[in-house]
Motif scaffolding. Structure first.
Motif, PDB file in Angstrom:
ATOM      1  N   PHE A  64       0.842  -1.193   0.000  1.00  0.00           N
ATOM      2  CA  PHE A  64       0.000   0.000   0.000  1.00  0.00           C
ATOM      3  C   PHE A  64       0.874   1.238   0.000  1.00  0.00           C
ATOM      4  CE2 PHE A  64      -2.339  -3.330   2.114  1.00  0.00           C
ATOM      5  CZ  PHE A  64      -3.592  -3.249   1.547  1.00  0.00           C
ATOM      6  N   MET A  66       1.780   4.902   1.187  1.00  0.00           N
ATOM      7  CA  MET A  66       1.612   5.636   2.433  1.00  0.00           C
ATOM      8  C   MET A  66       1.578   7.130   2.121  1.00  0.00           C
ATOM      9  SD  MET A  66       4.183   3.386   4.761  1.00  0.00           S
ATOM     10  CE  MET A  66       3.319   3.187   6.297  1.00  0.00           C
ATOM     11  N   VAL A 131      -4.065  -3.052   8.677  1.00  0.00           N
ATOM     12  CA  VAL A 131      -4.175  -1.698   8.128  1.00  0.00           C
ATOM     13  C   VAL A 131      -5.323  -0.952   8.795  1.00  0.00           C
ATOM     14  CG1 VAL A 131      -4.708  -0.384   6.028  1.00  0.00           C
ATOM     15  CG2 VAL A 131      -3.049  -2.265   5.947  1.00  0.00           C
ATOM     16  N   ARG A 132      -6.441  -1.627   8.974  1.00  0.00           N
ATOM     17  CA  ARG A 132      -7.617  -0.981   9.582  1.00  0.00           C
ATOM     18  C   ARG A 132      -7.380  -0.657  11.058  1.00  0.00           C
ATOM     19  NH1 ARG A 132     -11.147  -5.078   9.429  1.00  0.00           N
ATOM     20  NH2 ARG A 132     -10.578  -5.604  11.553  1.00  0.00           N
ATOM     21  N   ASP A 135      -3.606   1.604  11.934  1.00  0.00           N
ATOM     22  CA  ASP A 135      -3.292   2.883  11.289  1.00  0.00           C
ATOM     23  C   ASP A 135      -3.908   4.038  12.082  1.00  0.00           C
ATOM     24  OD1 ASP A 135      -2.446   4.860   9.590  1.00  0.00           O
ATOM     25  OD2 ASP A 135      -4.022   4.499   8.104  1.00  0.00           O
ATOM     26  N   PHE A 140      -1.889   6.010   5.582  1.00  0.00           N
ATOM     27  CA  PHE A 140      -2.150   5.466   4.243  1.00  0.00           C
ATOM     28  C   PHE A 140      -2.865   6.475   3.368  1.00  0.00           C
ATOM     29  CE2 PHE A 140      -1.510   1.680   6.772  1.00  0.00           C
ATOM     30  CZ  PHE A 140      -0.595   1.028   5.983  1.00  0.00           C
TER      31      PHE A 140
END
Length: 141
Positions: A64, A66, A131-132, A135, A140
């Protein structure tokens, strides 16, 4: 004509084409990108699958972008937290401002095709969760 699927994935029969056929047989969309790499295309994000020349493992990989504004410290803190808290994935930063995740699935004496599918799904679930949930600094894009 569809490829005949073996009962087990071995170092003798593993190939990008076999891995693609296994995913397609499980009704999971795939494609070969412009570089010739296999992509599994779930609904959330792409997952690349590589079979190295050694054929000793299958590598699951995703990444992903950033935020350019995120500090290097926040990016490193995120990757360190993922590596500490999530067993199935390894997270690392690239020089181009991406965080990448991977997992090496050993073939050993043989790997059941269902294990490959279930592991790939779990890998994608763990990445999405990391990620969820981790972060907190909105790093992101």
């Amino acid at each position: 004509m569809a490829m005949a699927l073996p009962d087990m994935i071995t170092t003798e029969n593993v190939s990008k084409e076999l891995v693609q056929a296994i995913f397609e047989a499980a009704f999971i969309d795939t494609e070969i990108d412009s570089d010739g790499d296999l992509i599994v295309k779930p609904t959330r994000f792409n997952c690349w699958i590589f079979v190295p020349d050694s054929k000793n493992f299958v590598r699951l990989f995703t990444g992903f972008r950033m935020n350019d504004d995120a500090s290097q410290e926040a990016k490193l803190e995120f990757t360190n937290k993922v590596n500490d808290m999530y067993i199935l994935v390894r997270a690392f930063l690239t020089r181009t401002g991406r965080v990448q995740f991977d997992y090496y699935l050993p073939i050993g004496e043989g790997l059941h095709p269902k294990t490959l599918i279930l592991t790939a799904r779990r890998f994608m679930d763990v990445v999405a969760e990391a990620v969820r949930d981790e972060d907190r600094d909105n790093i992101f894009s």
